[in-house]
Design a protein around this motif. Structure first.
Motif, PDB file in Angstrom:
ATOM      1  N   ASN A 278       0.831  -1.203   0.000  1.00 55.73           N
ATOM      2  CA  ASN A 278       0.000   0.000   0.000  1.00 55.73           C
ATOM      3  C   ASN A 278       0.865   1.253   0.000  1.00 55.73           C
ATOM      4  N   LYS A 279       0.524   2.184  -0.844  1.00 60.16           N
ATOM      5  CA  LYS A 279       1.310   3.418  -0.949  1.00 60.16           C
ATOM      6  C   LYS A 279       0.941   4.429   0.136  1.00 60.16           C
ATOM      7  N   LYS A 280      -0.315   4.410   0.562  1.00 58.45           N
ATOM      8  CA  LYS A 280      -0.781   5.433   1.495  1.00 58.45           C
ATOM      9  C   LYS A 280      -0.975   4.911   2.915  1.00 58.45           C
ATOM     10  N   ARG A 281      -0.849   3.618   3.101  1.00 56.87           N
ATOM     11  CA  ARG A 281      -0.988   3.046   4.443  1.00 56.87           C
ATOM     12  C   ARG A 281       0.250   2.225   4.780  1.00 56.87           C
ATOM     13  N   GLU A 282       0.469   2.017   6.065  1.00 60.82           N
ATOM     14  CA  GLU A 282       1.611   1.216   6.482  1.00 60.82           C
ATOM     15  C   GLU A 282       1.417  -0.239   6.086  1.00 60.82           C
ATOM     16  N   ASN A 283       2.505  -0.905   5.793  1.00 55.09           N
ATOM     17  CA  ASN A 283       2.499  -2.319   5.451  1.00 55.09           C
ATOM     18  C   ASN A 283       3.212  -3.103   6.550  1.00 55.09           C
ATOM     19  N   ASN A 284       2.662  -4.212   6.916  1.00 48.86           N
ATOM     20  CA  ASN A 284       3.313  -5.068   7.909  1.00 48.86           C
ATOM     21  C   ASN A 284       4.426  -5.869   7.240  1.00 48.86           C
ATOM     22  N   ILE A 285       5.568  -5.910   7.880  1.00 54.63           N
ATOM     23  CA  ILE A 285       6.726  -6.640   7.361  1.00 54.63           C
ATOM     24  C   ILE A 285       6.945  -7.871   8.237  1.00 54.63           C
ATOM     25  N   TYR A 286       7.125  -9.022   7.574  1.00 55.95           N
ATOM     26  CA  TYR A 286       7.292 -10.282   8.287  1.00 55.95           C
ATOM     27  C   TYR A 286       8.663 -10.874   7.961  1.00 55.95           C
ATOM     28  N   SER A 287       9.282 -11.467   8.965  1.00 55.84           N
ATOM     29  CA  SER A 287      10.588 -12.099   8.724  1.00 55.84           C
ATOM     30  C   SER A 287      10.451 -13.367   7.897  1.00 55.84           C
ATOM     31  N   HIS A 288       9.272 -13.984   7.930  1.00 58.90           N
ATOM     32  CA  HIS A 288       9.030 -15.191   7.144  1.00 58.90           C
ATOM     33  C   HIS A 288       7.558 -15.239   6.774  1.00 58.90           C
ATOM     34  N   ILE A 289       7.210 -16.054   5.794  1.00 55.78           N
ATOM     35  CA  ILE A 289       5.814 -16.191   5.394  1.00 55.78           C
ATOM     36  C   ILE A 289       5.242 -17.481   5.953  1.00 55.78           C
ATOM     37  N   CYS A 290       3.943 -17.482   6.197  1.00 58.19           N
ATOM     38  CA  CYS A 290       3.306 -18.620   6.864  1.00 58.19           C
ATOM     39  C   CYS A 290       1.871 -18.749   6.351  1.00 58.19           C
ATOM     40  N   ILE A 291       1.434 -19.947   6.031  1.00 57.72           N
ATOM     41  CA  ILE A 291       0.104 -20.163   5.473  1.00 57.72           C
ATOM     42  C   ILE A 291      -0.992 -19.681   6.427  1.00 57.72           C
ATOM     43  N   GLU A 292      -0.748 -19.803   7.738  1.00 55.81           N
ATOM     44  CA  GLU A 292      -1.744 -19.365   8.713  1.00 55.81           C
ATOM     45  C   GLU A 292      -1.995 -17.865   8.659  1.00 55.81           C
ATOM     46  N   HIS A 293      -1.017 -17.086   8.164  1.00 59.75           N
ATOM     47  CA  HIS A 293      -1.184 -15.639   8.090  1.00 59.75           C
ATOM     48  C   HIS A 293      -2.370 -15.240   7.217  1.00 59.75           C
ATOM     49  N   LEU A 294      -2.659 -16.018   6.178  1.00 58.03           N
ATOM     50  CA  LEU A 294      -3.641 -15.594   5.180  1.00 58.03           C
ATOM     51  C   LEU A 294      -5.010 -15.331   5.790  1.00 58.03           C
ATOM     52  N   ILE A 295      -5.451 -16.209   6.689  1.00 55.13           N
ATOM     53  CA  ILE A 295      -6.739 -16.017   7.366  1.00 55.13           C
ATOM     54  C   ILE A 295      -6.555 -15.241   8.668  1.00 55.13           C
ATOM     55  N   LYS A 296      -5.542 -15.626   9.441  1.00 53.68           N
ATOM     56  CA  LYS A 296      -5.336 -15.022  10.764  1.00 53.68           C
ATOM     57  C   LYS A 296      -5.110 -13.520  10.681  1.00 53.68           C
ATOM     58  N   GLU A 297      -4.355 -13.085   9.680  1.00 54.78           N
ATOM     59  CA  GLU A 297      -4.056 -11.655   9.533  1.00 54.78           C
ATOM     60  C   GLU A 297      -5.077 -10.944   8.636  1.00 54.78           C
ATOM     61  N   LYS A 298      -6.175 -11.657   8.307  1.00 53.30           N
ATOM     62  CA  LYS A 298      -7.278 -11.107   7.509  1.00 53.30           C
ATOM     63  C   LYS A 298      -6.808 -10.612   6.146  1.00 53.30           C
ATOM     64  N   LEU A 299      -5.843 -11.328   5.575  1.00 55.72           N
ATOM     65  CA  LEU A 299      -5.376 -11.016   4.225  1.00 55.72           C
ATOM     66  C   LEU A 299      -6.347 -11.551   3.183  1.00 55.72           C
TER      67      LEU A 299
END
Length: 574
Positions: A278-299
């Motif tokens: 996102n250009k106008k909002r902050e983006n969360n940066i993760y040290s690694h990717i995880c399948i659980e993030h997709l639902i848990k982080e509401k992506l």
């Protein structure tokens, strides 16, 4: 004198695909002002050419320059502009469509799902053989997918590269057999590099194209590369069915046999990741990717996302050097998913955005091995039904600790901090070490909760990793002996009489390898026949390596019931 070129990359369209069907119309409309096209014929081939011209201008200061500008009055600003030319040539040859790409944007118009995913590597293996390799790239489908990139200073045979049977070969670069002026690089596409008199004219281009199509159909690679994991790409209708099953599993938050992995070689110490840009909002940066993030982080919207959503949303690389998200270095969620599914009694794997079916010979070979070679042992009932819940989680470390409290002659190695070579002291060797009275043997025990394919693969690969270094690494042996001495078991001298301080006197025949899988009491007892296929394959690799090469006395599985707790915690928003 005819014009010549020295490098070109080819993609092969799937059967029955045509000039129009392989083109991404959305991307074509997006770049309409930057594209020119021509339809023409050569002596033997019909062709369409797309010329793509792109330019960009950026006025954004890098973060470090903005930081400096905070303290200076006469601020310094930065802008850059660039222009690039790329091309896409579609050729109809021998009733098949080939796409030749030029420049950095040459493939941008292609629909990747309409292309054959293994055209490059199969053709390169068939035409080059295994004798003049320059580079290979491979990966292992484990709990943490491992990418392995090998270069040698001069062309060598596959033996010199030392590839392990567990690796899935994804790329080779090699000289053409009997012609060192031509190099082929194969992955999904096939790149042809030529020097000297071998440079390409139109006649040679068409001739090579015809040859590539013929060679792709050959199975010579099975002789030159016997360890190549032969899994077939599935047709589009079946791929769509598997996609629907995958989406439903993610919606149900059933992540068994599913994880995320960047589908290319990338330096983890240089990059982190973001699921947004996102250009106008902050983006969360993760040290690694995880399948659980997709639902848990509401992506993803749990109830509404589709396979198209997974293909349209991207994971971006965050550069620590540039201190920014790299918008051009991205991968779709879909291309990062590694999944293994069973559908209509057949086994499939999704990797790099492509569904593939296991070769029936491979599938039968692995199952036959597990059925005939792997022994399932019952353990002493004394150690059944240990309660393993601690700190809001069910943990195998609790089982290991309780086991060693009951069995005073066993040694707890779980969470031991041991070194291998000159590396950091963060290795364990095993979870439990146990001297077997009356046999003169020691059990090397590895323990894992029976959850999914990833946990099993991790257990089997961990056992292979540590047991190999135990027989070869002096630092590891010293730390293991010191840990045993510090632990002060009742039968210390018996341990040290077998685990001697001389590396040359450590023999695999003095040790049994035990693989213990913990399952919840009340659940059905797991069966070795139901272990996921890739976990079975990893077990076979561990067995072959440790029994046939390192001569360990035995390897056996055990399924042990434990008492677990399903924990749920509610917290207020205040």
């Amino acid at each position: 004198m005819p014009n010549e070129i020295a490098k070109i990359s080819f993609f092969l369209a799937k059967e029955k695909e045509g000039f129009e069907s392989v083109i991404d119309k959305d991307k074509q409309r997006e770049l309409t002002k930057s594209i020119e096209s021509r339809h023409f014929k050569t002596n033997v081939a019909e062709a369409v050419f797309y010329f793509i011209k792109t330019s960009s201008e950026t006025y954004e200061d890098p973060p470090w320059l903005s930081f400096i500008n905070e303290k200076i009055e006469n601020q310094i600003h930065f802008s850059t502009s660039s222009k690039r030319a790329s091309g896409l040539l579609l050729l109809k040859v021998s009733n098949r469509l080939l796409a030749a790409t030029f420049g950095t944007k040459g493939s941008v118009l292609l629909k990747k799902e309409r292309l054959v995913s293994d055209f490059g590597i199969i053709t390169a293996m068939n035409m080059c053989g295994s004798g003049e390799l320059r580079q290979t790239k491979s990966s292992t489908h484990t709990a943490t997918t491992k990418h392995i990139d090998r270069h040698l200073s001069r062309p060598s045979d596959s033996f010199e590269f030392g590839m392990d049977e567990s690796e899935h070969l994804q790329f080779i670069s090699a000289h053409l057999e009997n012609n060192k002026n031509i190099t082929l690089q194969g992955k999904d596409s096939l790149t042809l590099k030529v020097i000297g008199d071998s440079k390409l004219t139109w006649e040679k281009l068409i001739s090579h194209a015809e040859e590539f199509i013929i060679e792709y159909k050959s199975e010579n690679y099975k002789i030159s590369f016997p360890n190549y994991l032969n899994i077939e790409e599935v047709p589009t209708p079946l791929s769509n069915e598997l996609d629907e099953i995958l989406c439903q599993k993610i919606k149900n938050e059933d992540y068994s046999n599913i994880h995320l992995s960047i589908p290319e070689f990338i330096q983890d110490d240089e990059f982190s990741y973001s699921y947004t840009n996102n250009k106008k909002r902050e983006n969360n940066i993760y040290s690694h990717i995880c399948i659980e993030h997709l639902i848990k982080e509401k992506l993803l919207s749990k109830d509404r996302f589709t396979i198209k959503t997974l293909k349209n949303k991207h994971i971006y690389a965050y550069s620590h050097f540039d201190e920014r998200i790299l918008s051009y270095k991205k991968w779709s969620y879909y291309s990062c998913i590694i999944a293994e599914l069973v559908h209509k009694d057949r086994h499939y794997i999704l990797s790099s955005g492509v569904w593939k079916k296991f070769d029936s010979d491979f599938y039968n070979m692995v199952n036959d091995f597990v059925n005939k070679k792997i022994t399932v042992e019952k353990t002493d009932n004394t150690y059944n039904n240990i309660y393993i819940f601690e700190k809001k989680k069910n943990r195998e470390s609790v089982f290991n600790s309780e086991y060693c409290k009951i069995n005073k002659k066993a040694i707890l190695f779980d969470q031991a901090k041991l070194g291998i070579g000159t590396g950091i002291k963060n290795k364990e060797f095993c979870d439990i070490l146990e001297y077997v009275e009356g046999s003169g043997l020691i059990n090397i025990v590895h323990v894992k909760r029976y959850e999914n394919a990833n946990s099993l693969i991790y257990l089997f690969s961990q056992a292979k990793f540590y047991c190999e270094f135990f027989l070869s690494d002096e630092t590891f042996l010293i730390d293991i002996r010191n840990h045993i001495i510090d632990y002060k078991p009742e039968n210390l001298e018996k341990y040290l009489s077998i685990i001697k301080d001389n590396q040359e006197q450590i023999n695999g025949k003095d040790y049994n390898i035990k693989l213990w899988l913990l399952y919840s009491k009340g659940s059905p007892i797991p069966q070795k026949e139901n272990i996921p296929i890739m976990a079975k394959y990893e077990l076979k690799l561990a067995y072959d390596r440790l029994r046939k090469v390192h001569k360990y006395n035995s390897i056996a599985l055990s399924f042990i019931p434990v008492i677990t707790t399903n924990h749920k915690e509610a917290k207020s928003t205040t």
